[in-house]
Structures are given as structure tokens and as C-alpha cells.
Scaffold this motif. Structure first.
Motif, PDB file in Angstrom:
ATOM      1  N   GLY A 197       0.775  -1.243   0.000  1.00  0.00           N
ATOM      2  CA  GLY A 197       0.000   0.000   0.000  1.00  0.00           C
ATOM      3  C   GLY A 197       0.802   1.287   0.000  1.00  0.00           C
ATOM      4  O   GLY A 197       0.270   2.349   0.306  1.00  0.00           O
ATOM      5  N   VAL A 198       2.086   1.221  -0.367  1.00  0.00           N
ATOM      6  CA  VAL A 198       2.907   2.440  -0.309  1.00  0.00           C
ATOM      7  C   VAL A 198       2.901   3.218  -1.633  1.00  0.00           C
ATOM      8  O   VAL A 198       3.423   4.328  -1.704  1.00  0.00           O
ATOM      9  N   GLY A 199       2.339   2.595  -2.688  1.00  0.00           N
ATOM     10  CA  GLY A 199       2.200   3.333  -3.947  1.00  0.00           C
ATOM     11  C   GLY A 199       2.919   2.725  -5.147  1.00  0.00           C
ATOM     12  O   GLY A 199       3.117   3.404  -6.153  1.00  0.00           O
ATOM     13  N   LYS A 200       3.269   1.462  -5.088  1.00  0.00           N
ATOM     14  CA  LYS A 200       3.972   0.823  -6.223  1.00  0.00           C
ATOM     15  C   LYS A 200       3.159   0.931  -7.519  1.00  0.00           C
ATOM     16  O   LYS A 200       3.668   1.328  -8.561  1.00  0.00           O
ATOM     17  N   THR A 201       1.866   0.563  -7.417  1.00  0.00           N
ATOM     18  CA  THR A 201       1.023   0.564  -8.615  1.00  0.00           C
ATOM     19  C   THR A 201       0.806   1.992  -9.123  1.00  0.00           C
ATOM     20  O   THR A 201       0.866   2.250 -10.331  1.00  0.00           O
ATOM     21  N   THR A 202       0.592   2.915  -8.202  1.00  0.00           N
ATOM     22  CA  THR A 202       0.387   4.320  -8.571  1.00  0.00           C
ATOM     23  C   THR A 202       1.623   4.870  -9.282  1.00  0.00           C
ATOM     24  O   THR A 202       1.512   5.536 -10.320  1.00  0.00           O
TER      25      THR A 202
ATOM     26  N   ASN B 121       7.343   8.224  -1.700  1.00  0.00           N
ATOM     27  CA  ASN B 121       5.984   8.559  -2.136  1.00  0.00           C
ATOM     28  C   ASN B 121       5.181   9.076  -0.935  1.00  0.00           C
ATOM     29  O   ASN B 121       5.459   8.736   0.204  1.00  0.00           O
ATOM     30  N   ARG B 122       4.196   9.879  -1.236  1.00  0.00           N
ATOM     31  CA  ARG B 122       3.300  10.461  -0.232  1.00  0.00           C
ATOM     32  C   ARG B 122       4.027  11.381   0.736  1.00  0.00           C
ATOM     33  O   ARG B 122       3.709  11.419   1.939  1.00  0.00           O
TER      34      ARG B 122
ATOM     35  N   PRO C 105       4.842  13.833  -3.992  1.00  0.00           N
ATOM     36  CA  PRO C 105       4.071  14.347  -2.848  1.00  0.00           C
ATOM     37  C   PRO C 105       2.759  13.600  -2.631  1.00  0.00           C
ATOM     38  O   PRO C 105       2.245  12.953  -3.548  1.00  0.00           O
TER      39      PRO C 105
ATOM     40  N   ASP D 232      -0.899  13.643  -2.750  1.00  0.00           N
ATOM     41  CA  ASP D 232      -1.711  14.485  -3.633  1.00  0.00           C
ATOM     42  C   ASP D 232      -2.953  13.694  -4.049  1.00  0.00           C
ATOM     43  O   ASP D 232      -2.829  12.555  -4.516  1.00  0.00           O
TER      44      ASP D 232
HETATM   45  N1  LIG Z   1       1.246  10.216  -3.783  1.00  0.00           N
HETATM   46  C1  LIG Z   1       0.055   9.817  -3.388  1.00  0.00           C
HETATM   47  N2  LIG Z   1      -0.842  10.708  -2.879  1.00  0.00           N
HETATM   48  C2  LIG Z   1      -2.068  10.313  -2.474  1.00  0.00           C
HETATM   49  N3  LIG Z   1      -2.505   9.021  -2.517  1.00  0.00           N
HETATM   50  C3  LIG Z   1      -1.658   8.090  -2.994  1.00  0.00           C
HETATM   51  C4  LIG Z   1      -0.338   8.425  -3.453  1.00  0.00           C
HETATM   52  N4  LIG Z   1       0.261   7.283  -3.876  1.00  0.00           N
HETATM   53  C5  LIG Z   1      -0.624   6.304  -3.696  1.00  0.00           C
HETATM   54  N5  LIG Z   1      -1.770   6.771  -3.167  1.00  0.00           N
HETATM   55  C6  LIG Z   1      -2.971   5.984  -2.813  1.00  0.00           C
HETATM   56  O1  LIG Z   1      -2.558   4.977  -1.888  1.00  0.00           O
HETATM   57  C7  LIG Z   1      -3.270   3.779  -2.126  1.00  0.00           C
HETATM   58  C8  LIG Z   1      -2.298   2.635  -2.325  1.00  0.00           C
HETATM   59  O2  LIG Z   1      -1.565   2.881  -3.503  1.00  0.00           O
HETATM   60  P1  LIG Z   1      -1.102   1.699  -4.465  1.00  0.00           P
HETATM   61  O3  LIG Z   1      -2.212   0.767  -4.754  1.00  0.00           O
HETATM   62  O4  LIG Z   1      -0.396   2.326  -5.599  1.00  0.00           O
HETATM   63  O5  LIG Z   1      -0.047   0.975  -3.490  1.00  0.00           O
HETATM   64  P2  LIG Z   1       0.680  -0.409  -3.734  1.00  0.00           P
HETATM   65  O6  LIG Z   1       2.016  -0.295  -3.099  1.00  0.00           O
HETATM   66  O7  LIG Z   1       0.635  -0.777  -5.162  1.00  0.00           O
HETATM   67  O8  LIG Z   1      -0.257  -1.402  -2.899  1.00  0.00           O
HETATM   68  P3  LIG Z   1      -0.162  -3.012  -2.887  1.00  0.00           P
HETATM   69  O9  LIG Z   1       1.020  -3.335  -2.040  1.00  0.00           O
HETATM   70  O10 LIG Z   1      -1.456  -3.404  -2.262  1.00  0.00           O
HETATM   71  O11 LIG Z   1       0.003  -3.454  -4.300  1.00  0.00           O
HETATM   72  C9  LIG Z   1      -4.171   4.026  -3.339  1.00  0.00           C
HETATM   73  O12 LIG Z   1      -5.455   4.344  -2.888  1.00  0.00           O
HETATM   74  C10 LIG Z   1      -3.518   5.222  -4.013  1.00  0.00           C
HETATM   75  O13 LIG Z   1      -4.445   6.015  -4.732  1.00  0.00           O
END
Ligand SMILES: Nc1ncnc2c1ncn2[C@@H]1O[C@H](COP(=O)(O)OP(=O)(O)OP(=O)(O)O)[C@@H](O)[C@H]1O
Ligand SMILES: [Mg+2]
Length: 263
Positions: free
Chosen positions: A13-18, A172-173, A203, A205
Motif C-alpha cells: 500500500g505504499v504506492g507501487k502501482t500508482t 511517495n506520499r 508528494p 496528492d
Molecule cells: N502520492 C500519493 N498521494 C495520495 N494518494 C496516494 C499516493 N500514492 C498512492 N496513493 C494511494 O494509496 C493507495 C495505495 O496505492 P497503491 O495501490 O499504488 O499501493 P501499492 O504499493 O501498489 O499497494 P499493494 O502493495 O497493495 O500493491 C491508493 O489508494 C492510491 O491512490
């Protein structure tokens, strides 16, 4: 020959996919051929983030099971013709996947694309090993929180046993208001702990959730400027920093900061 970059973190959930999706869009907008590969088999959501969920007919698993050719499983982005997605597919066939089969697919993609961005699942189990085994480079994603930094550090140690020649960290974040008041780790603190090359700062966002190919080049959106710098660092080897504290400087900045905290 393309560059296969795995985006990994350890912590979920730290933002890899984003980051995978946004970085891919930015590279494609600069005319690089980019393939996003969802390696989060079973919990795949890169297709959802890319707004391509309804267009997935074949997945990587179908290619492995020889139900289709690789080219048939690649979905082209509506906005950037050089951007493609390879979806990972459902849970059922997960157990039958061999590392050599995944490697075969990534090898083929190397000849077709400039960048292959591999979205890694959370954790350090089989899915992680599959994803990192295919990569030439790694972007280790962390948020500025201790638990995430610790997991990133563990992942970096594990990565040293793989054939990965370049490792960079991406924060990220990041919250500029908290960093400025020293309530959140900044890039220097995190860099000292992780001790690998700096990649970028993204950031916190709300646009991260809603960003689409159509507005990716809108420079008024802070997160777009940050991804532009990240893409630039990856292309050139530079270590430019997106400064997320800039809008909290001066009197106006202090007011913004107070307003943000009072929400
Ligand atoms: N920079 C950011 N600002 C605001 N929200 C963010 C940011 N990056 C990610 N998010 C939000 O955080 C949540 C988790 O992001 P994401 O799915 O990309 O994480 P992940 O590391 O791929 O998770 P997983 O480990 O479950 O695959 C999502 O709801 C995404 O929209
Ligand atoms: Mg993910």
C-alpha cells in the motif's frame, strides 16, 4: 534493448502501482515505448488504475498457457499510443507459473519496448521473487514512515542477491508541511538509511487517485511535476529533487500549513 525496472517496496500500500502507472504515462508522453507489467498475480489492479479493466481480454497467464500470443495480450493506452499494459490475470493458475516462463515473456518485451515497468506485489514471497528475477533495475518505493523505510531497507538487502545493476529509492506520499516542521522524515534522513541512489520524491496528492492519461501533462498538478522529474532522473541519471515544501514557505505558506492541519 529495453530497460526492465521493477517497482518494489516490501510493505504493501505504499504506492507501487500508482508510481508504475504514472511513471509509465510520463515516459510514454516523451515518446518512449513503455510496457506496464502487472506482476501482482491474483491481486492485480494496474488495469483498474490505468482505466483498462474492461479491455482486458487476455492476460500474462493466458500467454503462459499458450491461449494467445504475447502481442494479443498487450492493451494499448487510449491516449498514448506507445503505452501498453500486460495484465497479470486471475488467481486460479497462479501455482503453475514457472520463473522461466515469466522470464521468457520479459525477454520478448525487451525487444519491443524501451521501458518495461514491473509492478511487484507486496511482501518478499514467491511473487516478489518472480518480479525481481526478471528486472535489470529496481525502484524501491517507500513512504516517509518508519515501518515503510524499514521494509524498504530489508528489500534492498535482499535485492543484492539478484542481478540488478541499478537500485534507486523513491519517496511517495511526502507531506511538505510536515517535512518543513520536521514532523516527517525528509529525503536526507531516508537516503542515509537506505544508502542507495536517489530516484525521486512524489508528494501526497489527491490527484494520485484520479490521474489519467488525459491530464498527465497538466503542470499545475504538483504530482505531475514530481513524476516529470522522476522520469527525467531515470532517463538521464540525474538526481533532481522535487521540493514539496516550497508551497509552505513564507506567510502564505504558513497559512496554508495551518489550514491543512486544521482539516
Ligand atoms: N502520492 C500519493 N498521494 C495520495 N494518494 C496516494 C499516493 N500514492 C498512492 N496513493 C494511494 O494509496 C493507495 C495505495 O496505492 P497503491 O495501490 O499504488 O499501493 P501499492 O504499493 O501498489 O499497494 P499493494 O502493495 O497493495 O500493491 C491508493 O489508494 C492510491 O491512490
Ligand atoms: Mg499494487
Amino acid at each position: 534493448m529495453g530497460r526492465a525496472i521493477v517497482l518494489t517496496s516490501g510493505k504493501g500500500g505504499v504506492g507501487k502501482t500508482t508510481v508504475t502507472a504514472n511513471l509509465g504515462m510520463h515516459l510514454a508522453s516523451r515518446n518512449y515505448r513503455v510496457c506496464l507489467v502487472d506482476m501482482d498475480i491474483g491481486l492485480n489492479n494496474l488495469d483498474v488504475v490505468m482505466n483498462m479493466e474492461d479491455r482486458v481480454v487476455y492476460s500474462m497467464l493466458d500467454v503462459i498457457e499458450k491461449k494467445c500470443r504475447l502481442k494479443e495480450a498487450l492493451i494499448q493506452d487510449d491516449c498514448f499510443p506507445l503505452l501498453y499494459l500486460l495484465s497479470s490475470g486471475g488467481l486460479n493458475s497462479n501455482l503453475s507459473i514457472q520463473l522461466s516462463q515469466i522470464r521468457g515473456i520479459i525477454d520478448e518485451l525487451h525487444n519491443m519496448f524501451d521501458f518495461i515497468l514491473i509492478d511487484c506485489p507486496a511482501g518478499i514471497d514467491a511473487g516478489f521473487k518472480r518480479a525481481v528475477s526478471c528486472a535489470d533495475e529496481a525502484l524501491v518505493i517507500t513512504t516517509p514512515h518508519l515501518s515503510s523505510i524499514r521494509d524498504a531497507d530489508k528489500v534492498i538487502t535482499i535485492l543484492s542477491s539478484y542481478n540488478i545493476f541499478s537500485k534507486r529509492f523513491v519517496i511517495n506520499r511526502a507531506r511538505g508541511d510536515l517535512i518543513q516542521d520536521k514532523l516527517m522524515f525528509d529525503v536526507h534522513d531516508i537516503g542515509k538509511t537506505l544508502n542507495i541512489e536517489f530516484g525521486g520524491v512524489i508528494p501526497e496528492d489527491d490527484h494520485a487517485i484520479t490521474n489519467t492519461s488525459e491530464n498527465i501533462n497538466n503542470n499545475k498538478i504538483a504530482i505531475n511535476r514530481a513524476f516529470e522529474i522522476l522520469a527525467d532522473n531515470i532517463l538521464t541519471g540525474k538526481k533532481r529533487l522535487f521540493d514539496c515544501t516550497y508551497k509552505y514557505r513564507g506567510i502564505l505558506g504558513t497559512i496554508k500549513k495551518l489550514l491543512k492541519r486544521s482539516v
